[in-house]
Design a protein around this motif. Sequence first.
Motif, PDB file in Angstrom:
ATOM      1  N   LEU A 196      40.460  53.692 128.606  1.00 34.88           N
ATOM      2  CA  LEU A 196      41.571  54.638 128.525  1.00 34.88           C
ATOM      3  C   LEU A 196      42.781  54.079 129.256  1.00 34.88           C
ATOM      4  CD1 LEU A 196      39.578  57.923 129.261  1.00 34.88           C
ATOM      5  CD2 LEU A 196      40.481  57.189 127.048  1.00 34.88           C
ATOM      6  N   PRO A 197      43.995  54.507 128.887  1.00 33.10           N
ATOM      7  CA  PRO A 197      45.187  54.049 129.607  1.00 33.10           C
ATOM      8  C   PRO A 197      45.078  54.370 131.095  1.00 33.10           C
ATOM      9  CG  PRO A 197      45.805  55.210 127.596  1.00 33.10           C
ATOM     10  CD  PRO A 197      44.326  55.404 127.761  1.00 33.10           C
ATOM     11  N   LYS A 198      45.647  53.521 131.935  1.00 31.91           N
ATOM     12  CA  LYS A 198      45.542  53.712 133.385  1.00 31.91           C
ATOM     13  C   LYS A 198      46.159  55.029 133.844  1.00 31.91           C
ATOM     14  CE  LYS A 198      45.298  48.810 134.631  1.00 31.91           C
ATOM     15  NZ  LYS A 198      45.929  47.705 135.405  1.00 31.91           N
ATOM     16  N   ASN A 199      47.172  55.489 133.118  1.00 34.82           N
ATOM     17  CA  ASN A 199      47.863  56.719 133.531  1.00 34.82           C
ATOM     18  C   ASN A 199      47.356  57.960 132.783  1.00 34.82           C
ATOM     19  OD1 ASN A 199      48.886  56.166 131.008  1.00 34.82           O
ATOM     20  ND2 ASN A 199      51.022  56.493 131.563  1.00 34.82           N
ATOM     21  N   PHE A 200      46.210  57.828 132.108  1.00 42.01           N
ATOM     22  CA  PHE A 200      45.703  58.929 131.293  1.00 42.01           C
ATOM     23  C   PHE A 200      45.433  60.162 132.157  1.00 42.01           C
ATOM     24  CE2 PHE A 200      42.561  60.616 128.052  1.00 42.01           C
ATOM     25  CZ  PHE A 200      43.491  60.713 127.027  1.00 42.01           C
ATOM     26  N   TRP A 201      44.785  59.957 133.289  1.00 44.67           N
ATOM     27  CA  TRP A 201      44.484  61.062 134.193  1.00 44.67           C
ATOM     28  C   TRP A 201      45.761  61.688 134.733  1.00 44.67           C
ATOM     29  CZ3 TRP A 201      42.694  64.975 136.613  1.00 44.67           C
ATOM     30  CH2 TRP A 201      42.966  65.208 137.956  1.00 44.67           C
ATOM     31  N   GLU A 202      46.742  60.861 135.080  1.00 49.93           N
ATOM     32  CA  GLU A 202      48.002  61.373 135.626  1.00 49.93           C
ATOM     33  C   GLU A 202      48.712  62.272 134.619  1.00 49.93           C
ATOM     34  OE1 GLU A 202      49.089  61.096 138.682  1.00 49.93           O
ATOM     35  OE2 GLU A 202      47.387  59.858 139.289  1.00 49.93           O
ATOM     36  N   LYS A 203      48.613  61.935 133.346  1.00 47.68           N
ATOM     37  CA  LYS A 203      49.254  62.753 132.312  1.00 47.68           C
ATOM     38  C   LYS A 203      48.642  64.156 132.294  1.00 47.68           C
ATOM     39  CE  LYS A 203      51.890  59.437 130.712  1.00 47.68           C
ATOM     40  NZ  LYS A 203      53.346  59.480 130.934  1.00 47.68           N
ATOM     41  N   PHE A 204      47.323  64.226 132.338  1.00 52.38           N
ATOM     42  CA  PHE A 204      46.652  65.529 132.334  1.00 52.38           C
ATOM     43  C   PHE A 204      46.983  66.310 133.598  1.00 52.38           C
ATOM     44  CE2 PHE A 204      44.169  63.786 128.886  1.00 52.38           C
ATOM     45  CZ  PHE A 204      43.808  64.900 128.143  1.00 52.38           C
ATOM     46  N   LYS A 205      47.041  65.624 134.723  1.00 53.03           N
ATOM     47  CA  LYS A 205      47.354  66.302 135.984  1.00 53.03           C
ATOM     48  C   LYS A 205      48.771  66.865 135.942  1.00 53.03           C
ATOM     49  CE  LYS A 205      47.995  63.939 139.800  1.00 53.03           C
ATOM     50  NZ  LYS A 205      47.764  63.140 141.023  1.00 53.03           N
ATOM     51  N   ASN A 206      49.706  66.111 135.385  1.00 55.55           N
ATOM     52  CA  ASN A 206      51.087  66.590 135.278  1.00 55.55           C
ATOM     53  C   ASN A 206      51.184  67.813 134.372  1.00 55.55           C
ATOM     54  OD1 ASN A 206      51.854  64.463 136.903  1.00 55.55           O
ATOM     55  ND2 ASN A 206      52.568  63.175 135.221  1.00 55.55           N
ATOM     56  N   ILE A 207      50.430  67.800 133.287  1.00 49.56           N
ATOM     57  CA  ILE A 207      50.428  68.942 132.370  1.00 49.56           C
ATOM     58  C   ILE A 207      49.897  70.177 133.086  1.00 49.56           C
ATOM     59  CG2 ILE A 207      49.398  69.873 130.258  1.00 49.56           C
ATOM     60  CD1 ILE A 207      49.354  66.951 129.195  1.00 49.56           C
ATOM     61  N   ARG A 208      48.832  70.010 133.869  1.00 48.16           N
ATOM     62  CA  ARG A 208      48.251  71.139 134.600  1.00 48.16           C
ATOM     63  C   ARG A 208      49.249  71.751 135.581  1.00 48.16           C
ATOM     64  NH1 ARG A 208      47.387  74.957 136.664  1.00 48.16           N
ATOM     65  NH2 ARG A 208      45.515  75.848 137.596  1.00 48.16           N
ATOM     66  N   GLN A 209      50.033  70.920 136.216  1.00 49.67           N
ATOM     67  CA  GLN A 209      50.968  71.394 137.234  1.00 49.67           C
ATOM     68  C   GLN A 209      52.189  72.089 136.637  1.00 49.67           C
ATOM     69  OE1 GLN A 209      51.668  67.715 139.311  1.00 49.67           O
ATOM     70  NE2 GLN A 209      49.903  67.971 140.681  1.00 49.67           N
ATOM     71  N   ARG A 217      62.829  73.168 126.728  1.00 47.58           N
ATOM     72  CA  ARG A 217      62.687  71.721 126.556  1.00 47.58           C
ATOM     73  C   ARG A 217      64.051  71.039 126.705  1.00 47.58           C
ATOM     74  NH1 ARG A 217      58.610  68.944 122.267  1.00 47.58           N
ATOM     75  NH2 ARG A 217      57.469  70.803 122.932  1.00 47.58           N
ATOM     76  N   ILE A 218      64.468  70.892 127.950  1.00 52.35           N
ATOM     77  CA  ILE A 218      65.719  70.198 128.280  1.00 52.35           C
ATOM     78  C   ILE A 218      65.366  69.025 129.179  1.00 52.35           C
ATOM     79  CG2 ILE A 218      67.954  70.393 129.435  1.00 52.35           C
ATOM     80  CD1 ILE A 218      67.946  73.357 128.748  1.00 52.35           C
ATOM     81  N   PRO A 219      65.867  67.809 128.897  1.00 47.65           N
ATOM     82  CA  PRO A 219      65.553  66.653 129.742  1.00 47.65           C
ATOM     83  C   PRO A 219      65.784  66.949 131.219  1.00 47.65           C
ATOM     84  CG  PRO A 219      66.741  65.935 127.790  1.00 47.65           C
ATOM     85  CD  PRO A 219      66.738  67.447 127.766  1.00 47.65           C
ATOM     86  N   GLY A 220      64.799  66.564 132.033  1.00 47.49           N
ATOM     87  CA  GLY A 220      64.899  66.799 133.467  1.00 47.49           C
ATOM     88  C   GLY A 220      64.081  67.990 133.943  1.00 47.49           C
ATOM     89  N   THR A 221      63.734  68.902 133.016  1.00 46.05           N
ATOM     90  CA  THR A 221      62.948  70.076 133.417  1.00 46.05           C
ATOM     91  C   THR A 221      61.462  69.724 133.457  1.00 46.05           C
ATOM     92  OG1 THR A 221      62.651  70.856 131.134  1.00 46.05           O
ATOM     93  CG2 THR A 221      64.616  71.615 132.328  1.00 46.05           C
ATOM     94  N   SER A 222      60.714  70.519 134.209  1.00 49.01           N
ATOM     95  CA  SER A 222      59.274  70.314 134.331  1.00 49.01           C
ATOM     96  C   SER A 222      58.595  70.451 132.971  1.00 49.01           C
ATOM     97  CB  SER A 222      58.700  71.327 135.325  1.00 49.01           C
ATOM     98  OG  SER A 222      57.300  71.218 135.407  1.00 49.01           O
ATOM     99  N   TYR A 223      59.033  71.436 132.189  1.00 43.75           N
ATOM    100  CA  TYR A 223      58.417  71.656 130.883  1.00 43.75           C
ATOM    101  C   TYR A 223      58.669  70.479 129.941  1.00 43.75           C
ATOM    102  CZ  TYR A 223      57.165  73.773 126.453  1.00 43.75           C
ATOM    103  OH  TYR A 223      56.584  74.021 125.233  1.00 43.75           O
ATOM    104  N   TYR A 224      59.862  69.907 130.010  1.00 41.94           N
ATOM    105  CA  TYR A 224      60.196  68.757 129.149  1.00 41.94           C
ATOM    106  C   TYR A 224      59.272  67.575 129.461  1.00 41.94           C
ATOM    107  CZ  TYR A 224      62.911  64.985 127.002  1.00 41.94           C
ATOM    108  OH  TYR A 224      63.299  63.910 126.249  1.00 41.94           O
ATOM    109  N   ARG A 225      59.110  67.282 130.762  1.00 38.71           N
ATOM    110  CA  ARG A 225      58.232  66.177 131.158  1.00 38.71           C
ATOM    111  C   ARG A 225      56.796  66.448 130.734  1.00 38.71           C
ATOM    112  NH1 ARG A 225      61.410  66.760 135.810  1.00 38.71           N
ATOM    113  NH2 ARG A 225      59.727  67.931 136.846  1.00 38.71           N
TER     114      ARG A 225
END
Length: 448
Positions: A196-209, A217-225
Amino acid sequence: MWVIGAFLVTIVAISYIYSIYKWRTPKSNGIPPPGSMGLPLIGETLELLIPSYSMDIHPFIKKRITRFGPIFRTNILGRPVVVSTDPEFNNRIFCGEGKMVEIFFTDTFNDLLGIGGKDSKMGGSGAVHKYIRTLALTHFGTERLKAGLFTEIGNMVDHTLRLWSTLPAVEVKNASANAIFHFTAKHVTGCGQEKLPKNFWEKFKNIRQSFMSIPIRIPGTSYYRCAKDKEEVLNTLKGIMEEKCSSPQTRGGGDVFDHAIADLNTQSFITEDFVLLLTFVITFVSFDSVSSVLPIVFKCHAENPSASKELEAEHEALLKRRRENRNSPLSWEEYKSLTFTPHVINEILRLANLVSGILRRALVDINVKGYTIPAGWMIMAITHASHLNPDVYKDPLVFNPWRWKDIEARVTSKDFMPFGGGGRQCAGAEFAKAFLASFIHVLVTKYR
């Protein structure tokens, strides 16, 4: 001109006062539950979002229980909500899905996971829900645990704690979430951590947070990221799926992906997009709940020496009965023979507040205790409140696993719902309890 100006100001003031009155006095065919609707538009959202650092009921809920009783109304992000801490009514809600209520999630939750809402791909009832639940139980339920998954859990726990013991410090929530994520991701996708990609876990963690972010969905917002992270995760899963479909010899590993791909087009809703989203959702929900409990395992173990000694004695006695290797993982038969450990797990789950609130939407007007919940209103069932009811559990904030020796079956059916209730009770409940038992076994037999 002065008279005209005064007249206009009066009209504006009356209109404003009337709008506030309508906001605070919602329309209902009967008497709505008592409560407050808070400020226009935002309701009482801000107070609810203030973090609580206690194992007690959230101050927002506790204050209103004292003032209004176990069932009260509020307003969250402009939506009228009835909050219920009444176990009988909560059980009625769980058993009335499809007739009295329907599943509901916040806009952010639905947009990111596709669960809930009118266009839900994952949260519907009927054939879709039955298929998802069957798939989850097939790969993480009791029969799969007996067939070898429980042994794999034991080996993973042993490896994880051995790694932690070499570190100067461990932040348990994040470290355990990482370990559990990669374990379940392998059983969902068929890919180990190295594939799996090295950042795969980080992506899921970011989504959870980002679940409590406003869905803009505006660049810079938490939801956009968060949305961008989800898109990258789905692209990774799509690549794995394409490889499996183009090379049938890579399938057959018994993972969730293989199972779902084999079922493609056998039912109208099982499309490639559905399989991708299904794989994403199962991977996502698999790691968060158990990792939230493990810090409490350490806390209760460290602060309650009498319980720790009884746990250690039970597991040491089990090791002495073994004729084979003492270091082998806990077996399913040994797990089922434990008597005190299940009491400890129940007590930890009672205190852990795994499910803060379960959301449903009223399909019809609902009468409860002399009040009427209008159709269309959201209902938030707070099951954790019944876990801390002093009328059911004496000294509810005290860790006391011995209380479970004499608790009646009625309590466990209505006043103990750490995994929800009804037809949507968490399909991973047995997996979670088995994981905790395996973790406790390794912890008390090998570590201080």
